[in-house]
Scaffold this motif. Structure first.
Motif: not given
Length: 362
Positions: A249, A266, A270, A274-276
């Protein structure tokens, strides 16, 4: 109750215009990818590892002109977004070819609206003002619900006031507000928490802010200076090996010397667009320093990661987008009519006649 009513009215009269701007800009931003009218904007998302490596190497080829970060294309926008310093940026196709550039976010309507919604066009000060308006919004929803309870038997749902008189506007404001109260509470809370992280303690517990901060903090590591030609292929392949089913991402260069390169991914589970799921790499060698799986973060951090997608309708598909669009329009209407009725439609306290006698206005 009279004091609560007075606080609700005066605070609404002062803050309503800010809520109008936040509500209207936020409503438009929900659909912003749909009106980016540029070549390749509707291209299908590419997540093929060799293609991403080739595009990254092309966009990062010139050490003197490479972007500070790349946000890769999504399934709703087929362009990569590049950032050059604080204001400048560009869109590139997924092969790494620049489509358009800008030196100021005002040159792109979607970026202008994003700045308006998040910073009120005033940087950090505007962001704080927006956060305070969000706190006031929480107060409005709670106090408005309490005040509505007294008049619940007269409830009548209308999209617009029956007439533009102050009593009709107040009744419409009260009844429209109670219909959207749960969603307004959600929007105000999630938006405010992203600005003032300690607010998360109201729902996630007193230890939540510290837990969230620790979960997102980059690892401490001794690293060298950023190489002229970092090994992008090694980093991307390493990320794929660690999380083979995750989307790549965001790729970010260090903001200061001695800090690592960051790659965010991502995973399917999730909600955050943009995910973590985050990997940190040495900027000189491309060696992996640490990989952090978002799905194994503490519960408070995982819950916090749901706030933005809930706030911005990045989850739930078209149905939730439409619901949040109505919520944003309702907030705009509530804010604008509150200001207008408070400052411009207050009944005159008296009408003076030629005889000098003063009588109340109807």
């Amino acid at each position: 109750m009279k004091t609560l009513d007075l606080l609700h009215r005066w605070t609404g009269g002062l803050v309503g215009l800010v809520l109008l701007l936040l509500g209207l800009s936020g409503t438009i931003l929900i659909h912003r990818d749909a009106w980016v009218m540029l070549p390749h904007a509707s291209d299908e998302q590419v997540q093929d590892t060799p293609a991403i490596i080739a595009a990254t190497e092309q966009m990062m080829a010139d050490p003197a002109a490479r972007p500070s970060s790349i946000v890769f294309a999504t399934d709703s926008l087929g362009l990569d977004r590049l950032s050059f310093g604080k204001e400048a940026g560009a869109y590139a196709d997924q092969a790494g070819n620049i489509v358009t550039r800008w030196d100021d976010p005002w040159q792109r309507p979607e970026l202008f609206l994003f700045d308006l919604h998040h910073h009120l066009l005033a940087g950090e000060t505007g962001e704080i003002v927006g956060g305070i308006a969000g706190l006031c919004g929480l107060f409005f929803v709670i106090s408005g619900t309490v005040l509505w309870w007294r008049t619940r038997r007269t409830f009548a749902f209308r999209l617009l006031p029956k007439r533009l008189s102050r009593p009709a506007i107040l009744r419409h404001h009260r009844d429209l507000g109670i219909v959207f109260a749960p969603f307004l509470l959600l929007v105000m809370f999630t938006g405010t928490t992203m600005i003032f992280r300690p607010v998360s303690a109201l729902v996630l517990g007193l230890s939540a802010p510290a837990t969230i901060e620790a979960s997102f903090k980059a690892p401490e590591a001794q690293v060298g200076a950023l190489a002229d030609k970092p090994d992008w292929a090694r980093m991307i392949r390493t990320a794929r090996e660690r999380f083979p089913d995750a989307e790549i991402r965001i790729l970010s260069l260090p903001k200061e010397p001695g800090k690592p390169i960051t790659l965010r991914m991502k995973q399917a589970e999730e909600w955050l667009p943009n995910g973590r799921t985050t990997l940190w790499f040495a900027p000189d060698t491309g060696e992996l320093i640490e990989a952090r799986d978002a799905l194994t973060l503490p519960g408070a951090a995982q819950a916090f990661n749901t706030f933005y997608p809930l706030h911005a309708a990045k989850v739930g598909g078209l149905a939730y987008k439409l619901v949040m669009t109505l919520v944003g329009l309702a907030l705009s209407l509530l804010g604008s009519l509150a200001v207008w009725s408070f400052w411009f439609r207050r009944n005159r306290t008296a009408r003076r006649y030629g005889s000098g006698v003063t009588v109340p206005a109807e």
